[in-house]
Design an enzyme around this catalytic site. Sequence first.
Site, PDB file in Angstrom:
ATOM      1  CE1 TYR A 153      -4.090   1.969   0.767  1.00 10.88           C
ATOM      2  CE2 TYR A 153      -2.703   3.091   2.365  1.00 10.88           C
ATOM      3  CZ  TYR A 153      -3.877   3.021   1.636  1.00 10.88           C
ATOM      4  OH  TYR A 153      -4.829   4.002   1.776  1.00 10.88           O
ATOM      5  CE  LYS A 157      -3.589   4.756  -1.446  1.00 10.29           C
ATOM      6  NZ  LYS A 157      -4.613   5.211  -2.413  1.00 10.29           N
TER       7      LYS A 157
HETATM    8  P1  NAI Z   1     -13.501   2.297   0.770  1.00  8.36           P
HETATM    9  O1  NAI Z   1     -13.056   0.881   0.830  1.00  8.36           O
HETATM   10  O2  NAI Z   1     -14.575   2.763   1.697  1.00  8.36           O
HETATM   11  O3  NAI Z   1     -13.969   2.667  -0.726  1.00  8.36           O
HETATM   12  C1  NAI Z   1     -13.145   2.359  -1.826  1.00  8.36           C
HETATM   13  C2  NAI Z   1     -14.028   2.156  -3.034  1.00  8.36           C
HETATM   14  O4  NAI Z   1     -13.189   1.748  -4.128  1.00  8.36           O
HETATM   15  C3  NAI Z   1     -15.061   1.025  -2.821  1.00  8.36           C
HETATM   16  O5  NAI Z   1     -16.351   1.467  -3.226  1.00  8.36           O
HETATM   17  C4  NAI Z   1     -14.548  -0.099  -3.709  1.00  8.36           C
HETATM   18  O6  NAI Z   1     -15.571  -0.927  -4.217  1.00  8.36           O
HETATM   19  C5  NAI Z   1     -13.852   0.699  -4.817  1.00  8.36           C
HETATM   20  N1  NAI Z   1     -12.904  -0.118  -5.563  1.00  8.36           N
HETATM   21  C6  NAI Z   1     -12.064  -1.076  -5.076  1.00  8.36           C
HETATM   22  N2  NAI Z   1     -11.397  -1.651  -6.089  1.00  8.36           N
HETATM   23  C7  NAI Z   1     -11.813  -1.061  -7.232  1.00  8.36           C
HETATM   24  C8  NAI Z   1     -11.502  -1.224  -8.609  1.00  8.36           C
HETATM   25  N3  NAI Z   1     -10.622  -2.169  -9.016  1.00  8.36           N
HETATM   26  N4  NAI Z   1     -12.105  -0.427  -9.516  1.00  8.36           N
HETATM   27  C9  NAI Z   1     -13.021   0.505  -9.129  1.00  8.36           C
HETATM   28  N5  NAI Z   1     -13.370   0.702  -7.838  1.00  8.36           N
HETATM   29  C10 NAI Z   1     -12.775  -0.067  -6.909  1.00  8.36           C
HETATM   30  O7  NAI Z   1     -12.172   3.170   0.923  1.00  8.36           O
HETATM   31  P2  NAI Z   1     -11.959   4.668   1.430  1.00  8.36           P
HETATM   32  O8  NAI Z   1     -11.519   4.600   2.828  1.00  8.36           O
HETATM   33  O9  NAI Z   1     -13.125   5.500   1.054  1.00  8.36           O
HETATM   34  O10 NAI Z   1     -10.683   5.085   0.567  1.00  8.36           O
HETATM   35  C11 NAI Z   1     -10.738   5.881  -0.603  1.00  8.36           C
HETATM   36  C12 NAI Z   1      -9.306   6.223  -1.011  1.00  8.36           C
HETATM   37  O11 NAI Z   1      -8.675   6.963   0.027  1.00  8.36           O
HETATM   38  C13 NAI Z   1      -8.432   4.986  -1.259  1.00  8.36           C
HETATM   39  O12 NAI Z   1      -7.571   5.218  -2.341  1.00  8.36           O
HETATM   40  C14 NAI Z   1      -7.647   4.874   0.025  1.00  8.36           C
HETATM   41  O13 NAI Z   1      -6.424   4.203  -0.164  1.00  8.36           O
HETATM   42  C15 NAI Z   1      -7.453   6.330   0.381  1.00  8.36           C
HETATM   43  N6  NAI Z   1      -7.169   6.530   1.808  1.00  8.36           N
HETATM   44  C16 NAI Z   1      -8.090   6.183   2.772  1.00  8.36           C
HETATM   45  C17 NAI Z   1      -7.792   6.363   4.116  1.00  8.36           C
HETATM   46  C18 NAI Z   1      -8.742   6.005   5.210  1.00  8.36           C
HETATM   47  O14 NAI Z   1      -8.367   6.136   6.388  1.00  8.36           O
HETATM   48  N7  NAI Z   1      -9.963   5.561   4.927  1.00  8.36           N
HETATM   49  C19 NAI Z   1      -6.497   6.925   4.529  1.00  8.36           C
HETATM   50  C20 NAI Z   1      -5.628   7.252   3.433  1.00  8.36           C
HETATM   51  C21 NAI Z   1      -5.964   7.073   2.132  1.00  8.36           C
END
Ligand code: NAI
Length: 245
Positions: A153, A157
């Site tokens: 990861y 990032k």
């Molecule tokens: P989440 O798991 O709630 O949502 C991620 C979404 O991406 C989901 O709807 C999932 O179905 C979709 N997804 C997964 N694989 C996919 C693919 N191959 N093609 C299209 N869609 C796909 O995650 P969250 O927490 O909302 O994270 C959003 C972004 O923010 C991510 O890139 C994550 O790495 C980043 N992030 C999140 C943090 C956190 O604390 N939640 C912290 C730092 C970064």
Amino acid sequence: MRLKDKVALITGGANGIGLATAERFAQEGAKLVLWDVSDKGSEVAAHLNKSGHEAIFRKVSVTDEQEVQTAVKEARDHFGRIDILINNAGITRDRTLLKMSKQEWDDVIGVNLTGVFNCTSAVAPVMKEQNYGRIVSASSNVAIRGNYGQTNYVATKSAIIGMTKVWAMELGRFGITANCIAPGFIHTAMTDLMPEEVRKQTIPQIPLGKWGYPADIANGYLYLASDEASFVSGICLTIDGGAAR
Ligand code: NAI
């Protein structure tokens, strides 16, 4: 309204931060193209349309270059342009280096890194033709400080920060800005995977003493996608309650 009539494509728009961003952008007048591997995206689009906004959903995996190209064409045929790309889709497959499998490495690289490459390289030519575009990608504050159990990861990032700087240089002359956001701990399904005990241990590392919410990141995406940030390019905006070191 800060995004009136702008067309915004949000990957991973069905849940968490992507969903909050779709809702925030809609309030600001954007027309939305939502992509996700989860069918929940169609409910999100239906709900937005019912509330008087304009949104389309397509089930797309950002890992599939062909699917991405086809979906970009579809979005452009539907709305006529794509002003904003939010590279938000991401996954985790946490494991310490000594236990991480090649599959876990490949899965995370596929979505978080190759997926961002696929989407940006498909949308950038459309933005170039328009002589206008805003690209904002999801990095993480672990890119800056590292994190136990996240070789795969953190690799993706950190790469987002580097690629963003390259795109700012290469695409600036076409009226395109490229920036990224480094969220800290945010309450979403992704972080629900963390054991309660580990979550508690994170609080002392956060000067503001709490985790953030998806809306905190949506507001950052909004700023970088709006014309208020028209002279901002190549940056990584950390939104983490002061935790990054
Ligand atoms: P989440 O798991 O709630 O949502 C991620 C979404 O991406 C989901 O709807 C999932 O179905 C979709 N997804 C997964 N694989 C996919 C693919 N191959 N093609 C299209 N869609 C796909 O995650 P969250 O927490 O909302 O994270 C959003 C972004 O923010 C991510 O890139 C994550 O790495 C980043 N992030 C999140 C943090 C956190 O604390 N939640 C912290 C730092 C970064």
